[in-house]
Write a protein that holds these residues in place. Structure first.
Motif, PDB file in Angstrom:
ATOM      1  N   PRO A  36       0.824  -1.211   0.000  1.00  0.00           N
ATOM      2  CA  PRO A  36       0.000   0.000   0.000  1.00  0.00           C
ATOM      3  C   PRO A  36       0.857   1.260   0.000  1.00  0.00           C
ATOM      4  O   PRO A  36       1.936   1.291   0.582  1.00  0.00           O
ATOM      5  CB  PRO A  36      -0.817  -0.106   1.291  1.00  0.00           C
ATOM      6  CG  PRO A  36      -0.288  -1.266   2.041  1.00  0.00           C
ATOM      7  CD  PRO A  36       0.682  -2.001   1.190  1.00  0.00           C
ATOM      8  N   ILE A  37       0.349   2.287  -0.685  1.00  0.00           N
ATOM      9  CA  ILE A  37       1.010   3.594  -0.773  1.00  0.00           C
ATOM     10  C   ILE A  37       0.014   4.631  -0.272  1.00  0.00           C
ATOM     11  O   ILE A  37      -1.153   4.612  -0.660  1.00  0.00           O
ATOM     12  CB  ILE A  37       1.395   3.931  -2.229  1.00  0.00           C
ATOM     13  CG1 ILE A  37       2.398   2.925  -2.777  1.00  0.00           C
ATOM     14  CG2 ILE A  37       1.887   5.352  -2.364  1.00  0.00           C
ATOM     15  CD1 ILE A  37       3.806   3.117  -2.319  1.00  0.00           C
ATOM     16  N   GLY A  38       0.471   5.546   0.566  1.00  0.00           N
ATOM     17  CA  GLY A  38      -0.388   6.609   1.079  1.00  0.00           C
ATOM     18  C   GLY A  38      -0.422   6.598   2.587  1.00  0.00           C
ATOM     19  O   GLY A  38      -0.469   5.539   3.192  1.00  0.00           O
ATOM     20  N   ASP A  39      -0.410   7.788   3.158  1.00  0.00           N
ATOM     21  CA  ASP A  39      -0.396   7.901   4.610  1.00  0.00           C
ATOM     22  C   ASP A  39      -1.253   9.108   4.992  1.00  0.00           C
ATOM     23  O   ASP A  39      -1.105  10.171   4.391  1.00  0.00           O
ATOM     24  CB  ASP A  39       1.051   8.090   5.073  1.00  0.00           C
ATOM     25  CG  ASP A  39       1.201   8.044   6.578  1.00  0.00           C
ATOM     26  OD1 ASP A  39       0.474   7.264   7.207  1.00  0.00           O
ATOM     27  OD2 ASP A  39       2.027   8.804   7.110  1.00  0.00           O
ATOM     28  N   PRO A  40      -2.176   8.984   5.895  1.00  0.00           N
ATOM     29  CA  PRO A  40      -2.382   7.854   6.796  1.00  0.00           C
ATOM     30  C   PRO A  40      -3.225   6.735   6.180  1.00  0.00           C
ATOM     31  O   PRO A  40      -3.197   5.609   6.643  1.00  0.00           O
ATOM     32  CB  PRO A  40      -3.122   8.472   7.982  1.00  0.00           C
ATOM     33  CG  PRO A  40      -3.897   9.605   7.387  1.00  0.00           C
ATOM     34  CD  PRO A  40      -3.056  10.116   6.241  1.00  0.00           C
ATOM     35  N   VAL A  41      -3.975   7.018   5.115  1.00  0.00           N
ATOM     36  CA  VAL A  41      -4.826   6.003   4.487  1.00  0.00           C
ATOM     37  C   VAL A  41      -4.282   5.698   3.098  1.00  0.00           C
ATOM     38  O   VAL A  41      -4.111   6.612   2.282  1.00  0.00           O
ATOM     39  CB  VAL A  41      -6.288   6.500   4.386  1.00  0.00           C
ATOM     40  CG1 VAL A  41      -7.158   5.474   3.701  1.00  0.00           C
ATOM     41  CG2 VAL A  41      -6.831   6.845   5.763  1.00  0.00           C
ATOM     42  N   PRO A  42      -3.998   4.430   2.802  1.00  0.00           N
ATOM     43  CA  PRO A  42      -3.489   4.100   1.465  1.00  0.00           C
ATOM     44  C   PRO A  42      -4.497   4.472   0.374  1.00  0.00           C
ATOM     45  O   PRO A  42      -5.694   4.285   0.535  1.00  0.00           O
ATOM     46  CB  PRO A  42      -3.295   2.588   1.514  1.00  0.00           C
ATOM     47  CG  PRO A  42      -3.220   2.248   2.959  1.00  0.00           C
ATOM     48  CD  PRO A  42      -4.069   3.263   3.670  1.00  0.00           C
ATOM     49  N   HIS A  43      -3.977   5.036  -0.719  1.00  0.00           N
ATOM     50  CA  HIS A  43      -4.822   5.395  -1.850  1.00  0.00           C
ATOM     51  C   HIS A  43      -4.499   4.561  -3.081  1.00  0.00           C
ATOM     52  O   HIS A  43      -5.208   4.625  -4.076  1.00  0.00           O
ATOM     53  CB  HIS A  43      -4.681   6.889  -2.181  1.00  0.00           C
ATOM     54  CG  HIS A  43      -3.304   7.261  -2.597  1.00  0.00           C
ATOM     55  ND1 HIS A  43      -2.320   7.567  -1.696  1.00  0.00           N
ATOM     56  CD2 HIS A  43      -2.740   7.352  -3.813  1.00  0.00           C
ATOM     57  CE1 HIS A  43      -1.209   7.847  -2.345  1.00  0.00           C
ATOM     58  NE2 HIS A  43      -1.425   7.722  -3.636  1.00  0.00           N
ATOM     59  N   ALA A  44      -3.428   3.775  -3.013  1.00  0.00           N
ATOM     60  CA  ALA A  44      -3.017   2.939  -4.142  1.00  0.00           C
ATOM     61  C   ALA A  44      -2.100   1.838  -3.616  1.00  0.00           C
ATOM     62  O   ALA A  44      -1.774   1.794  -2.422  1.00  0.00           O
ATOM     63  CB  ALA A  44      -2.298   3.779  -5.191  1.00  0.00           C
ATOM     64  N   HIS A  45      -1.700   0.984  -4.527  1.00  0.00           N
ATOM     65  CA  HIS A  45      -0.743  -0.079  -4.221  1.00  0.00           C
ATOM     66  C   HIS A  45       0.347  -0.013  -5.282  1.00  0.00           C
ATOM     67  O   HIS A  45       0.076   0.313  -6.440  1.00  0.00           O
ATOM     68  CB  HIS A  45      -1.434  -1.442  -4.231  1.00  0.00           C
ATOM     69  CG  HIS A  45      -2.449  -1.567  -3.144  1.00  0.00           C
ATOM     70  ND1 HIS A  45      -2.194  -2.204  -1.961  1.00  0.00           N
ATOM     71  CD2 HIS A  45      -3.707  -1.086  -3.040  1.00  0.00           C
ATOM     72  CE1 HIS A  45      -3.270  -2.132  -1.178  1.00  0.00           C
ATOM     73  NE2 HIS A  45      -4.193  -1.446  -1.821  1.00  0.00           N
ATOM     74  N   ALA A  46       1.581  -0.332  -4.902  1.00  0.00           N
ATOM     75  CA  ALA A  46       2.686  -0.237  -5.834  1.00  0.00           C
ATOM     76  C   ALA A  46       3.605  -1.440  -5.696  1.00  0.00           C
ATOM     77  O   ALA A  46       3.782  -1.987  -4.610  1.00  0.00           O
ATOM     78  CB  ALA A  46       3.468   1.053  -5.599  1.00  0.00           C
ATOM     79  N   ALA A  47       4.169  -1.824  -6.832  1.00  0.00           N
ATOM     80  CA  ALA A  47       5.165  -2.900  -6.874  1.00  0.00           C
ATOM     81  C   ALA A  47       6.457  -2.321  -7.427  1.00  0.00           C
ATOM     82  O   ALA A  47       6.436  -1.422  -8.270  1.00  0.00           O
ATOM     83  CB  ALA A  47       4.674  -4.046  -7.749  1.00  0.00           C
ATOM     84  N   ARG A  48       7.553  -2.849  -6.953  1.00  0.00           N
ATOM     85  CA  ARG A  48       8.870  -2.365  -7.377  1.00  0.00           C
ATOM     86  C   ARG A  48       9.509  -3.275  -8.427  1.00  0.00           C
ATOM     87  O   ARG A  48      10.621  -3.046  -8.857  1.00  0.00           O
ATOM     88  CB  ARG A  48       9.774  -2.238  -6.159  1.00  0.00           C
ATOM     89  CG  ARG A  48       9.326  -1.110  -5.249  1.00  0.00           C
ATOM     90  CD  ARG A  48      10.091  -1.066  -3.939  1.00  0.00           C
ATOM     91  NE  ARG A  48       9.765   0.132  -3.204  1.00  0.00           N
ATOM     92  CZ  ARG A  48       8.663   0.292  -2.467  1.00  0.00           C
ATOM     93  NH1 ARG A  48       7.778  -0.684  -2.373  1.00  0.00           N
ATOM     94  NH2 ARG A  48       8.445   1.423  -1.825  1.00  0.00           N
ATOM     95  N   GLU A  49       8.811  -4.318  -8.811  1.00  0.00           N
ATOM     96  CA  GLU A  49       9.328  -5.291  -9.771  1.00  0.00           C
ATOM     97  C   GLU A  49       8.325  -5.462 -10.914  1.00  0.00           C
ATOM     98  O   GLU A  49       7.146  -5.120 -10.760  1.00  0.00           O
ATOM     99  CB  GLU A  49       9.541  -6.624  -9.069  1.00  0.00           C
ATOM    100  CG  GLU A  49       8.242  -7.177  -8.491  1.00  0.00           C
ATOM    101  CD  GLU A  49       8.451  -8.319  -7.519  1.00  0.00           C
ATOM    102  OE1 GLU A  49       8.067  -9.444  -7.884  1.00  0.00           O
ATOM    103  OE2 GLU A  49       8.965  -8.078  -6.428  1.00  0.00           O
ATOM    104  N   PRO A  50       8.760  -5.977 -12.064  1.00  0.00           N
ATOM    105  CA  PRO A  50       7.811  -6.218 -13.158  1.00  0.00           C
ATOM    106  C   PRO A  50       6.712  -7.187 -12.728  1.00  0.00           C
ATOM    107  O   PRO A  50       6.948  -8.104 -11.941  1.00  0.00           O
ATOM    108  CB  PRO A  50       8.684  -6.832 -14.252  1.00  0.00           C
ATOM    109  CG  PRO A  50      10.068  -6.338 -13.953  1.00  0.00           C
ATOM    110  CD  PRO A  50      10.135  -6.279 -12.440  1.00  0.00           C
TER     111      PRO A  50
END
Length: 178
Positions: free
Chosen positions: A108-122
């Motif tokens: 999850p990405i976003g603080d204090p409430v996540p607004h998206a999800h992200a991956a660092r790999e393909p």
């Protein structure tokens, strides 16, 4: 169109993505290359043509009755999305696709409430992209108000002063302030 358990979604107008490669999005405030996706609650934020400016608001546990009634209206549900008249044709005709991606590869990405999800790999999709279909019908089935306004700015300026949750996406593409 929402993800199933264990999935997140990536929405795109491109039906031919075989693999998602981390990159720095032109609009991102992050310098790190990422693959972006959304969960069940934030999927409706992307039921739009990619470049369509939109202002979104929803109730939260902290939302006051006065703010809810003023912005959403009596009997107005728990969520409203607003676009400009100039985007109606694109809403009717866009061919939007949803890619189902494995949630366990995302954080999850976003603080204090996540607004998206992200991956660092393909990331390879779990299957072929699914046509999202009629965006108006999708909003209707989800019970989300869809408002069409001459310009988003007055609505946005009001929403950000309330106790509602809110998000503005692609607002740089909105009609200029007058």
């Amino acid at each position: 169109m929402r993800p199933e358990p264990g999935q997140v979604l990536h929405f795109s107008e491109d039906p031919a993505i075989a693999r998602f490669i981390p990159h720095v999005a032109p609009t991102s405030t992050r310098a790190e290359p990422l693959v972006w996706a959304v969960d069940h609650d934030r999927a409706p934020d992307y039921w739009f043509p990619r470049q369509c400016p939109r202002a979104l608001a929803w109730t939260t546990p902290d939302t006051t009755a006065a703010d809810r009634d003023r912005v959403l209206g009596p009997g107005g549900g728990d969520r409203v999305h607003a676009i400009e008249y100039g985007w109606l044709e694109a809403m009717r005709t866009v061919r939007l696709y949803a890619y189902r991606l494995p949630a366990d590869r995302f954080a999850p990405i976003g603080d204090p409430v996540p607004h998206a999800h992200a991956a660092r790999e393909p990331i390879t999709p779990l299957g072929p992209p699914e046509p999202v279909g009629d965006l108006f019908a999708l909003h209707d089935r989800a019970g989300i108000q869809l408002r069409v306004l001459p310009t988003l700015h007055p609505f946005w300026d009001d929403v950000i002063t309330t106790t509602l949750g809110f998000s503005g996406i692609r607002l740089r593409n909105a009609r200029p302030r007058t």
